[in-house]
Design an enzyme around this catalytic site. Structure first.
Site, PDB file in Angstrom:
ATOM      1  N   GLU A  40       0.902  -1.317   0.033  1.00 44.72           N
ATOM      2  CA  GLU A  40      -0.019   0.024   0.134  1.00 44.72           C
ATOM      3  C   GLU A  40       1.079   1.380   0.056  1.00 44.72           C
ATOM      4  OE1 GLU A  40      -4.157   0.568   2.411  1.00 44.72           O
ATOM      5  OE2 GLU A  40      -2.379   0.411   3.718  1.00 44.72           O
ATOM      6  N   GLU A  49      -7.916   4.154   5.872  1.00 49.80           N
ATOM      7  CA  GLU A  49      -8.003   4.248   7.240  1.00 49.80           C
ATOM      8  C   GLU A  49      -9.031   5.244   7.422  1.00 49.80           C
ATOM      9  OE1 GLU A  49      -7.112   2.781   9.972  1.00 49.80           O
ATOM     10  OE2 GLU A  49      -5.732   1.315   8.818  1.00 49.80           O
ATOM     11  N   GLU A  53     -12.612   4.389   9.477  1.00 50.19           N
ATOM     12  CA  GLU A  53     -12.450   4.966  10.849  1.00 50.19           C
ATOM     13  C   GLU A  53     -13.779   6.031  11.050  1.00 50.19           C
ATOM     14  OE1 GLU A  53      -9.083   5.846  12.856  1.00 50.19           O
ATOM     15  OE2 GLU A  53      -8.026   4.332  12.366  1.00 50.19           O
TER      16      GLU A  53
END
Length: 142
Positions: A40, A49, A53
């Site tokens: 990545e 992320e 999240e």
């Protein structure tokens, strides 16, 4: 010393900036971020992320291509690295939220939009320097 890498975003609202998003941990404020998966890029990690999240997707934001903030500090990982200290590198990107999004928090108990009014004193180790760098970047962009 083992090393680990994480990436995330400072998400802001308004142009000029009016507010920024922080996530609440039990003992501190934090930003949406996480560890880089194998293969990545830093940006791919930060976008993944952010969505995991908060529910904010790449389509909801405009990334500032001229801002990148990196810091390093030592962290003790109780599970990872067998309780050893590790050198953690964190890369933060800056993005503006283009439309209102209902947050879907998956890893934090709460989140809050803080008024943009530099200088900020929130958390010395990881957040204050980032916010100061963003303030300098924004002033230099005028």
């Amino acid at each position: 010393m083992p090393q680990t890498r994480a990436c995330g975003f400072l998400i802001v609202k308004g142009n000029p900036i009016e507010s920024f998003l922080l996530m609440k941990h039990p003992k501190r404020w934090d930003l949406p971020k996480g560890h880089v998966d194998e293969g990545e890029t830093d940006m791919q990690c930060a976008l993944r992320e952010l969505e995991e999240e908060t529910g904010i997707t790449a389509e909801d934001i405009t990334v500032d291509p001229n801002f990148r903030y990196e810091l390093q500090y030592v962290v003790n990982y109780k599970k990872k690295f067998g309780g050893e200290d590790a050198l953690k590198t964190v890369v933060y990107f800056l993005a503006r939220l283009d439309r209102d999004v209902e947050l879907n928090l998956t890893e934090h108990g709460d989140a809050q939009w803080f008024d943009w009014n530099p200088p900020h004193t929130i958390q010395e180790q990881t957040i204050d320097g980032l916010l100061a760098a963003v303030a300098e970047h924004v002033e230099g962009s005028k």
